[in-house]
Motif scaffolding. Structure first.
Motif, PDB file in Angstrom:
ATOM      1  N   CYS A  44       3.843  -8.467  -6.182  1.00  0.00           N
ATOM      2  CA  CYS A  44       4.967  -7.548  -5.951  1.00  0.00           C
ATOM      3  C   CYS A  44       4.997  -6.485  -7.053  1.00  0.00           C
ATOM      4  CB  CYS A  44       6.270  -8.333  -5.906  1.00  0.00           C
ATOM      5  SG  CYS A  44       7.736  -7.311  -5.662  1.00  0.00           S
ATOM      6  N   GLN A  95      10.256  -5.230   4.486  1.00  0.00           N
ATOM      7  CA  GLN A  95       9.714  -5.875   3.289  1.00  0.00           C
ATOM      8  C   GLN A  95      10.098  -7.362   3.236  1.00  0.00           C
ATOM      9  OE1 GLN A  95      11.239  -2.583   2.835  1.00  0.00           O
ATOM     10  NE2 GLN A  95       9.132  -1.973   3.225  1.00  0.00           N
ATOM     11  N   ALA A 109       4.580 -13.636   6.193  1.00  0.00           N
ATOM     12  CA  ALA A 109       3.299 -13.917   5.528  1.00  0.00           C
ATOM     13  C   ALA A 109       3.269 -15.355   4.995  1.00  0.00           C
ATOM     14  CB  ALA A 109       3.069 -12.926   4.390  1.00  0.00           C
ATOM     15  N   GLN A 123      -0.155 -11.714  -0.154  1.00  0.00           N
ATOM     16  CA  GLN A 123       0.343 -10.857   0.935  1.00  0.00           C
ATOM     17  C   GLN A 123       1.853 -10.654   0.817  1.00  0.00           C
ATOM     18  OE1 GLN A 123      -1.010 -13.098   4.371  1.00  0.00           O
ATOM     19  NE2 GLN A 123      -1.751 -11.214   5.325  1.00  0.00           N
ATOM     20  N   ALA A 127       2.869  -8.459  -2.058  1.00  0.00           N
ATOM     21  CA  ALA A 127       2.532  -7.051  -1.827  1.00  0.00           C
ATOM     22  C   ALA A 127       3.460  -6.419  -0.792  1.00  0.00           C
ATOM     23  CB  ALA A 127       1.073  -6.927  -1.388  1.00  0.00           C
ATOM     24  N   ILE A 128       3.729  -7.146   0.297  1.00  0.00           N
ATOM     25  CA  ILE A 128       4.637  -6.620   1.335  1.00  0.00           C
ATOM     26  C   ILE A 128       6.029  -6.421   0.750  1.00  0.00           C
ATOM     27  CG2 ILE A 128       5.796  -7.152   3.520  1.00  0.00           C
ATOM     28  CD1 ILE A 128       3.217  -8.733   4.294  1.00  0.00           C
ATOM     29  N   GLU A 172      -0.421  -1.047   4.484  1.00  0.00           N
ATOM     30  CA  GLU A 172      -1.200  -2.078   5.191  1.00  0.00           C
ATOM     31  C   GLU A 172      -2.560  -2.330   4.570  1.00  0.00           C
ATOM     32  OE1 GLU A 172      -1.691  -2.031   9.439  1.00  0.00           O
ATOM     33  OE2 GLU A 172       0.419  -1.489   9.729  1.00  0.00           O
ATOM     34  N   THR A 227      -3.510  -1.915   1.474  1.00  0.00           N
ATOM     35  CA  THR A 227      -3.364  -2.653   0.216  1.00  0.00           C
ATOM     36  C   THR A 227      -3.066  -4.124   0.486  1.00  0.00           C
ATOM     37  OG1 THR A 227      -2.515  -0.640  -0.808  1.00  0.00           O
ATOM     38  CG2 THR A 227      -2.130  -2.706  -1.985  1.00  0.00           C
ATOM     39  N   VAL A 228      -2.176  -4.363   1.444  1.00  0.00           N
ATOM     40  CA  VAL A 228      -1.840  -5.748   1.789  1.00  0.00           C
ATOM     41  C   VAL A 228      -3.093  -6.499   2.241  1.00  0.00           C
ATOM     42  CG1 VAL A 228      -0.541  -7.221   3.394  1.00  0.00           C
ATOM     43  CG2 VAL A 228       0.562  -5.218   2.386  1.00  0.00           C
TER      44      VAL A 228
END
Lengths: 295, 295
Positions: B57, B137, B144, B191, B194-195, B201, B203-204
């Motif tokens: 994150c 988010q 995820a 995941q 990051a989300i 997308e 980057t995830v």
């Protein structure tokens, strides 16, 4: 006049199809976990809890399609709880809904995993619905179900039930078990449906209260039927409470008094539906049926 | 130069405190379930998975506070899976992280329920975070984690592991187990982080791929350490794979070749972090450490 049986049958078929799709047959390796999950999830039953989610959503003007993932998730959670309840280390039951319990067919290890799998899949099904539509309605419905099922809901009811096994219960403890083990999920179902349908807080609270009353009445009736019904009628072993020396409303108050208490709770729930108006007609009829059924 | 050990210690303490608050001591009846949940959840450990959620994150510019409920939920799910794995009907282990397993202390019934309780509480903790802030988010992070843990993730890895117990495995099946049982949760952690931090997308997807590589390398190293480490170093029984006649990378390829494969996967993950830039410095160091640790 509503033909309740026909209504229930149609609504049940709709849910049945959705559940079938929600946990599809798995051709790839390893099919066994999906078989085990489907064995218990698709074992029939009246689908009362998911039916309540959908009915509550429609009662407040929502579309039942929006509530469907939450209805399916709730039934998955209900089914998982039955699989784990039946395990040898828990109630050690051989039959459920008239057929062998999950661990009798798939073994204890797969039954634990099938239960876990249904709880996981309920979570994922709801998360999916929230991702597709991240709103207060979807996330609120998910929260209501998670809370009803969780450590302040169904789970803690099961814990106290297990913890007090073989010990005599007072009425406070028995009510705690009923309120959590059974009523919390029914409350969660009605709350989730109402939230999903966009109801305001006051309406959601009324649905939640009705759910508690229905849930406790339903459980008292279950205890009564354990004494008065037959294996064929009930689809599960009768006199299991007596066998397990369980304290129930029947052992504390007798059959007649227990019926009275259930009837009072039922009437209170019915009057909530009456106050809520015409949209709750099906929920009203369903409540009457559930709390006066003879098997 | 980053002092990784010190960094990990501080991040671990932050997570430890959050977990302590997420499953508080329960003074009211029945305390036993919370005791049992806390016994395993607060048993120490390096908190690698929640640490990855928070680090991912922050790596994409998000605030770690936003990812904290998801980090805690992931650790609850990880802990539940260990409790159920250790059960007599599963691996039947007596020790975990150097202390008695949950069912050895609380009994098999409470251990099943404590595991269930942690999974329920993970779901509720994430649902809560989604309700407070219903966005792509939060709901995406939940999805995820649910997916990484679920019937297409960790759970199915455990199923195949149980299903194939005592049978020789080919490399495809072993990779399936590693990819699902271990790597899916690490992928889910990165995941989700990051989300939650608002990554795009592409980057995830990069974070997810790094997670798979780290997860498989981590598991291969686990198999190596089972052979080369001591009970004191590892905090759990060594030579358990041999005892259980398990196929591992070590039995298929030997220690040296297994180390090479782990090192290659580690290098691939490291190069993903290098491409992602300076924000991933901690994840890069953590990856190196995890895939080359000696205990």
């Amino acid at each position: 006049m509503m033909d309740l049986k026909q209504e229930m049958k149609e609504r049940c078929a709709y849910i049945e199809q959705a559940l079938e799709q929600a946990v599809p047959e798995q051709k790839d390796f390893p099919p066994v976990i999906f078989e085990a999950m489907r064995y218990s999830l698709l074992a029939g039953g009246k689908r009362l809890r998911p039916m309540m989610v959908l009915a509550a959503c429609e009662a407040v003007g929502g579309k039942k399609e929006d509530a469907l993932p939450f209805a399916c998730a709730l039934e998955m959670i209900h089914t998982y709880s039955l699989i784990h309840d039946d395990l040898p280390a828990m109630d050690n039951d051989d039959y459920r809904r008239g057929r062998l319990t999950n661990h009798k067919v798939f073994g204890e290890d797969m039954a634990i995993l099938a239960g876990d799998g249904l709880l996981h899949h309920a979570m994922e099904t709801m998360a999916d619905a929230c991702v597709k539509n991240p709103t207060p309605q979807t996330t609120g419905a998910m929260k209501a179900i998670a809370h009803g099922a969780g450590v302040e809901g169904m789970l803690v009811g099961q814990v106290v039930d297990v913890f007090m096994e073989g010990k005599p219960l007072d009425i406070e403890t028995l009510d705690f078990i009923h309120l959590h083990k059974t009523a919390a999920m029914i409350r969660g179902a009605l709350q989730a449906g109402a939230i999903c349908g966009g109801a305001d807080e006051k309406t959601v609270a009324a649905f939640a209260l009705a759910g508690e009353k229905i849930g406790i009445a339903f459980q008292i009736l279950d205890d009564i039927l354990d004494v008065t019904s037959t294996l064929e009628e009930l689809g599960k072993p009768i006199h299991s409470d007596e066998k397990n020396q369980k304290t129930t409303y029947v052992t504390l108050f007798g059959i007649e008094k227990s019926r009275e208490i259930a009837a009072r709770l039922s009437a209170e729930a019915v009057s909530i539906w009456e106050e809520q108006g015409e949209g709750c007609a099906f929920l009203l009829e369903l409540t009457k049926y559930l709390t006066t059924r003879t098997f």
